[in-house]
Design an enzyme around this catalytic site. Sequence first.
Site: not given
Length: 241
Positions: A29, A87, A89, A100, A102, A108
């Site tokens: 995500t 992906g 962060d 996290g 998003g 996830e």
Amino acid sequence: ATQDELKQQVGYKAVDDYVKSGMVVGLGTGSTAYFAVERLGQKLASGELKDIVAIPTSVRTKEQAEELKIPLVTLDTHSKLDVAIDGADEVDPDLNLVKGGGGALLREKMVEVCADKFIVIVDESKLCDGLGPGFPLPVEITPFCHEHTLRLIANLPTTKGCEAILRMGSSSTNKPDGDEIAVTDNGNYIVDLHFKEPIKDAPKMAMELKNTVGVVDHGLFCGMTTAVIIAGSDGITVKEA
Ligand code: DER
């Protein structure tokens, strides 16, 4: 290259290099994983890939995959995946992650721990020497007495001194506006922990957070990464765990 072009490069490369016909694929995500999903849809439509089933890690990824006619299943029928692509962060030198941003960390993590290979796709801005200062650590908590749980997770031995902020607005940090509490796909809230210093012992913090009653899960993804595909201004590099 623009940041979007860098995200597209690594998203496409992850599918081109790691997805083969017949696989069960976890779909991440976020704005980088978006391109991996797009590439998978392209290769199924062209016939380059066949007999793929995919497991989305959020409602918005499910919707994107449905639009692309990617056949979807769940962990209930497929609890062993060949590969998951997502992906992050932040990525530290040991390939431990903060995820996290998003708001999708729970699904996830549930999907990605079930994958034989977990491929992380980032632009170089996500690389760091130590997790924490560069991006607040998301923690998913139950709504019941959330102020109480927020205080607990801000005062653990490993988190003491951090600033804990309840995420407002949409569940994704990209749009932290609004005066409503953000709600995840699972009906939970998110607390973002802001650290001034790098996290010294991520696995220990992960354990303390997970052991706190009221915490559902957190954005530390430790010891899970198979490889990171990094797009930088001077090209793409791959770091393997
Ligand atoms: O929320 C998430 O875990 C996303 O994967 C996030 O970590 C990366 O999102 P981005 O690719 O949009 O930066």
